[in-house]
Design a protein around this motif. Structure first.
Motif, mmCIF file in Angstrom:
data_model
loop_
_atom_site.group_PDB
_atom_site.id
_atom_site.type_symbol
_atom_site.label_atom_id
_atom_site.label_comp_id
_atom_site.label_asym_id
_atom_site.label_seq_id
_atom_site.Cartn_x
_atom_site.Cartn_y
_atom_site.Cartn_z
ATOM 1 N N LYS C 260 0.757 -1.123 0.161
ATOM 2 C CA LYS C 260 -0.220 0.268 -0.060
ATOM 3 C C LYS C 260 0.826 1.193 -0.051
ATOM 4 O O LYS C 260 0.793 2.316 -0.595
ATOM 5 N N ASN C 263 3.316 1.056 -3.574
ATOM 6 C CA ASN C 263 2.526 1.585 -4.733
ATOM 7 C C ASN C 263 1.950 3.243 -4.953
ATOM 8 O O ASN C 263 2.108 3.901 -4.085
ATOM 9 N N ASP C 265 -0.158 5.788 -6.331
ATOM 10 C CA ASP C 265 -1.293 6.046 -7.081
ATOM 11 C C ASP C 265 -1.308 7.019 -8.242
ATOM 12 O O ASP C 265 -0.111 7.644 -8.523
ATOM 13 N N TRP C 266 -2.427 7.077 -9.089
ATOM 14 C CA TRP C 266 -2.217 7.822 -10.157
ATOM 15 C C TRP C 266 -3.062 9.155 -10.016
ATOM 16 O O TRP C 266 -4.340 9.152 -9.584
ATOM 17 N N ILE D 306 -3.048 -5.299 -4.581
ATOM 18 C CA ILE D 306 -3.585 -5.655 -3.192
ATOM 19 C C ILE D 306 -5.026 -5.151 -3.089
ATOM 20 O O ILE D 306 -5.617 -4.235 -3.819
ATOM 21 N N LYS D 309 -8.213 -0.114 -1.195
ATOM 22 C CA LYS D 309 -8.797 0.748 -2.167
ATOM 23 C C LYS D 309 -7.625 1.804 -2.361
ATOM 24 O O LYS D 309 -6.415 1.906 -1.486
ATOM 25 N N GLN D 310 -7.311 1.963 -3.894
ATOM 26 C CA GLN D 310 -6.435 2.808 -4.206
ATOM 27 C C GLN D 310 -6.986 4.035 -5.300
ATOM 28 O O GLN D 310 -7.918 3.757 -5.735
ATOM 29 N N GLN D 311 -6.330 4.904 -5.300
ATOM 30 C CA GLN D 311 -6.346 5.809 -6.329
ATOM 31 C C GLN D 311 -6.145 5.766 -7.779
ATOM 32 O O GLN D 311 -4.774 5.678 -7.714
#
Lengths: 383, 383, 383, 383
Positions: C260, C263, C265-266, D306, D309-311
């Protein structure tokens, strides 16, 4: 080093033996966005397929290609395209007599000398069955080139002492597939057919040659010296099974031509750029394309598998031996060689186009490019 | 990709333009322990040197080679051998008329089309001066091969329509260097000389060809298909400036020969191993060596630099133009091409020997290997 | 195979030993039309040159480069650029004691084991003197990249246990060359200098590391897998003499970071295209560039040539031996390693740019491209 | 150039996407005469297979390999070995939300940026599914190396902040496969397992690393510089999906070690040849093997897939978006990475063995070579 890789940016990697489970080819470097399906490739494979006429081997191979990767929803993704073609009609038993008694002029002895072993069924890796991989790869290259207006065409211009007169590019496009011999000159094709049948009946075989021409090539392709267009074509064409000579431009005849006659003067073309008045240099000067048609010839010797009795030795028993190669074989190679030569030309030229930055991905999903078959009237081969 | 690299384990990398400061070549992959000095290399360079006779260009280049690395106390160390040869006698001024008006059939236009510029003096990178690098590299390869009993030899077998009869390998060894034409058949050499002088006087030039033979090659060298010996030789020979045809074995003639005649039966050789009764396949079957001599021919077209008036266009002024190439040029290429062809054959064959694990470092410091010039009596070229 | 070739379209080929006559490098694949003179290359060579400060070896090499080809009237012609650098100040005599008694942790033994011989003077081919070739090649690559707005910069971020705080790209550009250590953080540079002098006085040496960053790289460079940007950088950086670790992005620390957090984010960037909110992946995802800065680190172990007494054996006499390596050596490698690392990064990145079709010849003769040193504020290394 | 080829004499060419019809690999350069069947390869594939434990993805792939060529009667023939592995359990539907909305830190965006399209199902070509090809190729390399007494072994030495103590080569051989984590230190393995499960439960993932060692390597393998063993290993290890660091010998720690300590003195070994007293240089000096074990580490970042939640952003709709990657994924990579790292080490080392002429075909059909697991007591990693 291992003989199964060709190309620099457009890379072809192959495997497979005549009587093994199957053939396979990996094509990498194909641009993304090209419309491609198995049918397009199959069409070319069918031209090379055994059993297509009376003058080809009767081995019953459907040669059905499967695409395993690199294509999604009918378009290439730019990642490697893996293809497989199963072998269905292998009859290895017929080859048992030759395991330790090499057939004359096959790779039996040399493969064994190199590897200490070999796939002996049907000639194994040395069999021309390998070219099924090349034709599959070439079919993809052809599709890309078509979008760029580059076109390759070949036909059989000599079988034994039967020689075809010069034909134009348009005639090649129109007539090559009309007859079993793949000669674009119909009358000559008939003569060739007769000659071949004659050798076939006598249990013998005969050599021949293929003339090729490449149109629509942009100027400035190729690199000096070891990577000149003729050097790379030389490697490609001498890889073709049974080829013993490669010529381009005036070829072997150039040895008797004076400089003044062989040289191509320059004039301005329709677009205001210099073009050679004639094209005796086969579209290449200094190893780099002039924009004029590239043309040349490949000689293929007679098939080595003939029913006639021949002499060999058995290295296991130490005995002299008379053998007869039964199997199912072609009495002549050029007719099935045409799609093979075209395939390798397509592969080689696409490689040069990619290296020259001349493939425009944006053009790939549009209509095929326009190539002018009247391209340039001055090619000495097409007057 | 850039045309200046050749070879896989024995790697040659070159640079240099006809009228630039100097030529250079890097040889990597030469085994350690080989006795080597500049004189050995110079000997070969002198065979290629301009100004060596009346039928070669009068450009005054001493072509003195300097070894910058890879040799210590007279022996190679296994690390890259860097060599340089300075250019001394460049007269670029003579080439100014051709900067934007390409000479017929030179690389002037195609180099400019590819690069948007070019070294215009003396043909720049497209000049055959580049082959000085090849001959330097080939001289090293030759030394190694000699220790392994492999020997390469070439001679001029045709100029214009004057064709030499077949000569034996021994005759080539003995007579090739006897005359300016480098033809191993003395009477023919004289005829060729006359023909060349005739063309020279007329301000013209003429084509010709080189026959080569390679002896002492062990069995089992080469790899299937794209790395077959003929495929690699094809690339090497088509890299030679002005080459328009490469043939091996029966070459172009194979198209008229029936299978029964072209096939080589097997018999037992003196050592009890199979050998082909004849050697119509030029020492190669399935792309791999049989142990018999490898032989073939290369055609070189007429030199493109001729004093005769020719037509061209000037792409800057947009005008048609009559030009006369003055400079200093050869009226025929094969005589100086012989050491170039031999060099590339040596480089190619050493590469195969190294890939086949056939170079024995322990042999390098001993006496040269024995090659039997009577090697095999059945070669059709040497009956 | 022979270790002297790097690059695919931008190809570097090198030769030379520490105490041989000279070093040399051939650069092929440089686009035509680039303004280039010896001074541009010399500037980079001077950064690598021995004797530039108290903490570098006192060997007196001017390292003057000569361009032998590929450049005409101050512009590249697209053909191979051959360069030579003579060796002037070799003192081989000092190395005689080590001919058969290998110095600890040098290539003395391994080279002899591989080749059966070696250039023993000054370490021969294994000497870091070879990197003079890389810096010359890298200087050319740097020029091309500058026109495309791609910029490479490195500095020394650790010597022994003295570690520099993170610095911005601008700080690297501004301060790296300010001090002998080439650390962009002035206070740390002083500490490092002291530490190095301390080791130098004790007759010992110490390790360190180099941080690098590459800005202005377009999106979509690199290829999957074996040709990913990190794979090619891995090879390039592990080629640097004495390198024992290569890291990019979060490097070795990534082993303790949860997904998490690691990674990225975009979000949408200023131009409306997706950009990663952070750049923990060092500008690379799936082996291909995101357009964000590429950054990483290279560790160089302590110089192996130290004046302290060490133990070895003499394989000729069979005796144990105490030796002292006198010569003239660096007490630490990263300061002179900075231009070497930058050179290899420039070479590698230009190769990717050429493969990606991202070098525009038309831009080469204009002004250098604009690279925004504030490129993206989210790089974790440059907050 | 296209990222699907590795190796020089032992050449691996791959294709396939995660959710395409199938994966494939062509191995060329494998010596003839090696006993080989599908079971040998399958054994290695099963170690990499998904679904083998609770801490690997539950995707149900049997990963059954088919050999299509290059093997006859249970022995290799020296010709290319083509293998295919069908994809059976692809669930592409789950990936539809990400077609234009790239998942954080996957290759989604970069592949699309490069190719203008991509195989989006399961990550397509960027998926680690590709490594099934590597493991198949590595299984063959391993077989050959075993006959030469060379052995590769790896284990997981760190997950998050749980670090294993040093283990001996024998312990790696004995214990690595005992637990799901593939850590050769049983107590640490349990701790790691707990840590992984903890991250898995939280919908997160975690990084880790793999330690490897190579024993039985002969002296003198590798080449200077760009082809040094560490340079080639660097490329191989940085090709491994998710790798962010490669170290060998003392690795990153070398930056703090003085020369006197880091240098390895020489002594005579049992056979009378020089051996380093310690092995701080990881078996390599000057890029060439000393004969001592080669060891190093590879860091793999946390899996990017994973459930948390991701953006991200959708480049089609122009909207910001919250996504949740469902699919079936590994919470940690090193356990399944062990066979992948071993495979690439085997492939790389066999390539060096072949280049060094150290593979003896005569040994291939005998018993595997003897490697002494106590090889040398002085490796600092194995005290």
């Amino acid at each position: 080093m291992n003989g199964n890789r060709f190309g620099r940016l457009f890379q072809v990697t192959t495997y497979g033996e005549s009587h093994g489970p199957g053939m396979g080819v990996v094509v990498s470097g194909c641009p993304a966005g090209l419309e491609l399906d198995e049918e397009t490739i199959q069409r070319e494979l069918d031209r090379r397929k055994p059993g297509q006429s009376m003058i080809t081997t009767s081995r019953g191979e459907p040669d059905e290609v499967t695409i395993n990767s690199g294509v999604q929803d009918g378009y290439t993704t730019g990642t490697p395209i893996g293809m497989t073609i199963q072998n269905k009609d292998a009859e290895s038993g017929k080859y048992e007599p030759f395991v330790t008694a090499p057939r004359p002029s096959h790779g039996d002895f040399t493969y064994s000398a190199k590897f200490g072993t070999r796939n002996w069924g049907g000639g194994g890796r040395s069999s021309a069955r390998e070219t099924v991989n090349w034709v599959a790869a070439g079919a993809i290259a052809k599709e890309v080139l078509e979008h760029e207006g580059v076109q390759v065409k070949a036909h059989v211009n000599q079988i034994g002492d039967v020689e075809a007169p010069e034909v134009s590019f348009e005639e090649m496009l129109e007539h090559t597939e009309d007859n079993d011999v793949r000669c674009a000159h119909p009358e000559t094709a008939e003569e060739m057919q007769e000659l071949i049948e004659d050798y076939q009946e006598r249990g013998d075989s005969i050599g021949g040659s293929i003339y090729f021409e490449i149109r629509g090539v942009p100027r400035g392709l190729g690199a000096p010296r070891f990577d000149s267009v003729e050097a790379r074509l030389g490697q490609a064409m001498m890889s073709v099974p049974a080829s013993t000579a490669f010529e381009f431009g005036r070829g072997r005849d150039a040895r008797t031509i004076p400089g003044k006659e062989h040289n191509d003067d320059w004039e301005f073309g329709d677009d205001g750029d210099p073009v050679p008045v004639e094209n005796d240099h086969g579209g290449l000067q200094g190893g780099i394309t002039t924009g004029e048609p590239i043309y040349g010839e490949v000689t293929l010797h007679a098939p080595t598998s003939i029913p006639k009795k021949q002499q060999t030795v058995d290295w296991e028993t130490g005995e002299q031996k008379e053998i007869q190669v039964v199997g199912r074989h072609d009495p002549v190679l050029p007719p099935r060689g045409v799609p093979v030569v075209e395939a390798m030309l397509n592969v080689t030229m696409l490689d040069f186009m990619l290296l020259g930055g001349r493939v425009n991905p944006d053009r790939l999903d549009g209509q095929p490019g326009e190539y002018d078959t009247d391209y340039h009237p001055s090619s000495p081969r097409n007057e």
